[in-house]
Design a protein around this motif. Structure first.
Motif, PDB file in Angstrom:
ATOM      1  N   ASP A  89       0.821  -1.210   0.000  1.00 44.00           N
ATOM      2  CA  ASP A  89       0.000   0.000   0.000  1.00 44.00           C
ATOM      3  C   ASP A  89       0.859   1.265   0.000  1.00 44.00           C
ATOM      4  N   PHE A  90       2.119   1.122  -0.406  1.00 44.75           N
ATOM      5  CA  PHE A  90       3.009   2.270  -0.582  1.00 44.75           C
ATOM      6  C   PHE A  90       3.875   2.000  -1.806  1.00 44.75           C
ATOM      7  N   ASP A  91       4.391   3.081  -2.375  1.00 48.28           N
ATOM      8  CA  ASP A  91       5.195   2.980  -3.588  1.00 48.28           C
ATOM      9  C   ASP A  91       6.647   2.660  -3.232  1.00 48.28           C
ATOM     10  N   ILE A  92       7.232   1.713  -3.930  1.00 47.62           N
ATOM     11  CA  ILE A  92       8.634   1.365  -3.689  1.00 47.62           C
ATOM     12  C   ILE A  92       9.566   1.965  -4.736  1.00 47.62           C
ATOM     13  N   THR A  93       9.011   2.678  -5.701  1.00 49.81           N
ATOM     14  CA  THR A  93       9.838   3.284  -6.736  1.00 49.81           C
ATOM     15  C   THR A  93      10.823   4.269  -6.114  1.00 49.81           C
ATOM     16  N   ASP A  94      12.087   4.126  -6.483  1.00 48.83           N
ATOM     17  CA  ASP A  94      13.200   4.959  -6.001  1.00 48.83           C
ATOM     18  C   ASP A  94      13.435   4.844  -4.498  1.00 48.83           C
ATOM     19  N   LYS A  95      12.947   3.797  -3.871  1.00 44.86           N
ATOM     20  CA  LYS A  95      13.165   3.572  -2.436  1.00 44.86           C
ATOM     21  C   LYS A  95      14.262   2.527  -2.243  1.00 44.86           C
ATOM     22  N   ASN A  96      14.850   2.537  -1.048  1.00 39.50           N
ATOM     23  CA  ASN A  96      15.789   1.497  -0.644  1.00 39.50           C
ATOM     24  C   ASN A  96      14.982   0.434   0.083  1.00 39.50           C
ATOM     25  N   VAL A  97      14.767  -0.678  -0.592  1.00 38.05           N
ATOM     26  CA  VAL A  97      13.923  -1.746  -0.064  1.00 38.05           C
ATOM     27  C   VAL A  97      14.793  -2.757   0.680  1.00 38.05           C
ATOM     28  N   ILE A  98      14.367  -3.072   1.889  1.00 40.04           N
ATOM     29  CA  ILE A  98      14.964  -4.178   2.629  1.00 40.04           C
ATOM     30  C   ILE A  98      13.957  -5.315   2.557  1.00 40.04           C
ATOM     31  N   LEU A  99      14.292  -6.349   1.812  1.00 44.23           N
ATOM     32  CA  LEU A  99      13.463  -7.540   1.685  1.00 44.23           C
ATOM     33  C   LEU A  99      13.806  -8.455   2.854  1.00 44.23           C
ATOM     34  N   VAL A 100      12.793  -8.861   3.616  1.00 46.30           N
ATOM     35  CA  VAL A 100      13.018  -9.603   4.860  1.00 46.30           C
ATOM     36  C   VAL A 100      12.368 -10.980   4.773  1.00 46.30           C
ATOM     37  N   ASP A 101      13.139 -12.003   5.162  1.00 46.33           N
ATOM     38  CA  ASP A 101      12.597 -13.359   5.250  1.00 46.33           C
ATOM     39  C   ASP A 101      13.187 -14.054   6.471  1.00 46.33           C
ATOM     40  N   ASP A 102      12.546 -15.134   6.870  1.00 48.89           N
ATOM     41  CA  ASP A 102      13.018 -15.841   8.072  1.00 48.89           C
ATOM     42  C   ASP A 102      14.210 -16.733   7.771  1.00 48.89           C
ATOM     43  N   VAL A 103      14.132 -17.570   6.744  1.00 48.61           N
ATOM     44  CA  VAL A 103      15.198 -18.528   6.447  1.00 48.61           C
ATOM     45  C   VAL A 103      15.552 -18.453   4.967  1.00 48.61           C
TER      46      VAL A 103
END
Length: 168
Positions: A89-103
């Motif tokens: 529900d937010f724009d990720i364009t030109d953002k620094n995305v931290i993709l998070v997963d457990d394993v």
């Protein structure tokens, strides 16, 4: 017999250490967003966001992404039965995305998550944060932030039709 590999205190410390590393590597929190891979990655992203709030006094957007329709190990008929909502529900364009997963194991979930993220926008940068890195990649995926490395042993009893490795 189940073996506890990370207790509550160790998890809290690992997530706090990862939070500090995220701030340091991104030189703050400007344009930072957290995206957790459903379901456990999203819970971890929420905890990192809470740590960022306590540490930097900033609200970082947090979202969850469903990668099921992007997986390469499910038959198309099964993918079509799944219910998908469009994701962030937010724009990720030109953002620094931290993709998070457990394993992190083979890297296939991360490949699917990258495809899903690209359908959401064009980030400036994507970093990967995982609580546990098991090793044994099938794809060239490397996490940027790791809570704990836990190499595991693979035992092959019979190869799958897609696996060219012989039985051991």
């Amino acid at each position: 017999m189940a073996k506890e590999i990370i207790d509550a205190l160790s998890m809290k410390r690992a997530l706090m250490r990862m939070t500090y590393e995220i701030v340091e590597r991104n030189k703050g929190t400007k344009d930072l967003v957290l995206v957790g891979i459903k379901t456990r990655g999203w819970y971890l992203a929420e905890r990192i966001a809470k740590n960022l709030k306590n540490l930097e006094d900033v609200e970082v957007p947090v979202g969850a992404i469903d990668i099921s329709q992007y997986r390469d190990d499910l038959p198309e008929a099964e993918k079509e039965k799944m219910i998908h909502s469009q994701q962030l529900d937010f724009d990720i364009t030109d953002k620094n995305v931290i993709l998070v997963d457990d394993v992190l194991f083979t890297g296939r979930t991360i490949r699917a998550a990258l495809d899903a993220l690209m359908d959401q926008g064009r980030p400036a940068k994507i970093n990967l944060a995982v609580l546990v890195d098991r090793g044994h990649r099938e794809l060239p995926v490397r996490p940027d932030f790791i809570g704990k490395n836990i190499p595991t042993c693979l035992l092959y009893t019979s190869p799958s039709p897609r696996d060219p490795r012989p039985s051991r």
